[in-house]
Design an enzyme around this catalytic site. Structure first.
Site, PDB file in Angstrom:
ATOM      1  N   GLU A  56       4.791   7.215 -11.666  1.00  0.00           N
ATOM      2  CA  GLU A  56       5.437   7.777 -10.257  1.00  0.00           C
ATOM      3  C   GLU A  56       6.137   6.470  -9.365  1.00  0.00           C
ATOM      4  OE1 GLU A  56       2.329   8.345 -11.410  1.00  0.00           O
ATOM      5  OE2 GLU A  56       1.341  10.168 -10.170  1.00  0.00           O
ATOM      6  N   CYS A  62      -2.483  10.073  -8.689  1.00  0.00           N
ATOM      7  CA  CYS A  62      -3.686   9.357  -8.336  1.00  0.00           C
ATOM      8  C   CYS A  62      -4.141   9.181  -6.705  1.00  0.00           C
ATOM      9  CB  CYS A  62      -3.873   8.083  -9.012  1.00  0.00           C
ATOM     10  SG  CYS A  62      -2.961   7.000  -8.430  1.00  0.00           S
ATOM     11  N   CYS A 119      -0.611   6.537  -5.845  1.00  0.00           N
ATOM     12  CA  CYS A 119       0.631   7.169  -6.102  1.00  0.00           C
ATOM     13  C   CYS A 119       1.032   8.444  -5.111  1.00  0.00           C
ATOM     14  CB  CYS A 119       0.863   7.910  -7.462  1.00  0.00           C
ATOM     15  SG  CYS A 119       0.709   6.388  -8.664  1.00  0.00           S
TER      16      CYS A 119
HETATM   17 ZN   LIG Z   1      -0.958   6.588  -9.683  1.00  0.00          ZN
END
Ligand SMILES: [Zn+2]
Length: 291
Positions: free
Chosen positions: A55, A78, A87
């Site tokens: 990302e 995450c 992210c």
């Molecule tokens: Zn991540």
């Protein structure tokens, strides 16, 4: 779901595969960012463990064009602070309005990136082309649920010859796996890197160790996928295989029946055929363990 969003997910899945063999213990993830008008403005994938996530790479490529746009990502973003901020925070900061996720991260237990993105007012859709994303994420996911690396076992016709369908298959697949256990018993990194600077320090395995013990040691070293070559390469490991790729030798047709002279004759019991093809004079079978 718009057709161009599905195209973007398939692109994200395709590029995520470039991380196979080098991201473990992290997952190989891909991300495509669409601008407000639906055009691709950035893409990225997780290249190597310890480096930035898919990302973050995709958002960096998109820059300001991500504002009001859509992030299309193969795994739930995450939500933990590691070497980099989570992210989901990067997505919110980038001003993304919508996030499409293929597979939820089972370790997030419903409190992961998806929930927090929603709480921040971002529209989230999950399960987008999940089956297709699992073609890349499947082994990583299976290793999490089983608590040991995913094992693919390649064996069959021509084994032991210098060039055989089995050795060719291992050469073709090895970069997609963290570790390769050769027919000789030698343990190597699947993806040793250009300068031999592999991702893992493959631990020393004691020669008499059982398959379970070997996988436990490898799991502890962060290995998530193992490719096993040859029928003789530790039959106890082969018995733990999640996927088998098997080459059948040629057999006559239309002559009085005699049992095949050379094994194997089919997949081992307990495996479901998922692919059958022909390679020169051999038949190549792929099977997944029935669960
Ligand atoms: Zn991540």
């Amino acid at each position: 779901m718009k057709a161009y969003e599905l195209d973007a997910m398939r692109r994200a899945i395709a590029i995520s595969a470039q991380g196979l063999g080098s991201t473990s213990p992290n997952p190989p993830v891909g991300c495509v960012v669409l601008g407000r008008d639906g055009r691709v403005v950035g893409e990225g994938y997780h290249v190597r463990k310890g480096e930035s996530h898919a990302e973050v790479n995709a958002l960096e490529a998109a820059g300001g064009r991500a504002v009001g746009g859509t992030a299309v990502v193969t795994l739930e973003p995450c939500n933990h602070y590691g070497r980099t901020p989570p992210c989901r925070e990067a997505l919110i900061d980038a001003g993304v309005a919508r996030v499409l996720i293929a597979v939820l991260d089972p370790t997030s237990r419903g409190e992961g990136g998806a929930a927090l993105l929603r709480a921040a007012g971002v529209e989230v859709e999950q399960g987008v082309l999940a089956d297709e994303a699992l073609l890349v994420l499947g082994p990583w996911l299976a290793s999490l649920t089983r608590g040991r690396p995913f094992v693919t076992w390649v064996y069959g016709a021509g084994e032991g010859e210098r060039r055989s369908p089995v050795s060719d298959e291992v050469r073709r697949l090895r970069q997609s796996y963290d570790v390769v256990i050769r027919a000789s018993g030698k343990v190597e990194e699947g993806n040793p890197g250009r300068h031999g600077d592999g991702v893992f320090r493959v631990p020393r395995l004691s020669p008499g160790a059982s398959g379970d013990e070997v996988l436990k040691v490898l799991d502890g070293a962060g290995v998530r996928s193992v490719l096993v070559e040859g029928a003789s390469a530790g039959s106890s490991l082969a018995a733990l295989a999640d996927r088998v790729i098997c080459y059948l030798p040629p057999t006559p047709s239309g002559v009085p029946y005699a049992p095949p002279r050379h094994p194997p004759v089919a997949l081992p019991a307990g495996f479901r055929l998922t692919d059958v093809s022909r390679d020169a004079e051999y038949v190549r079978l792929v099977g997944e363990r029935e669960v």
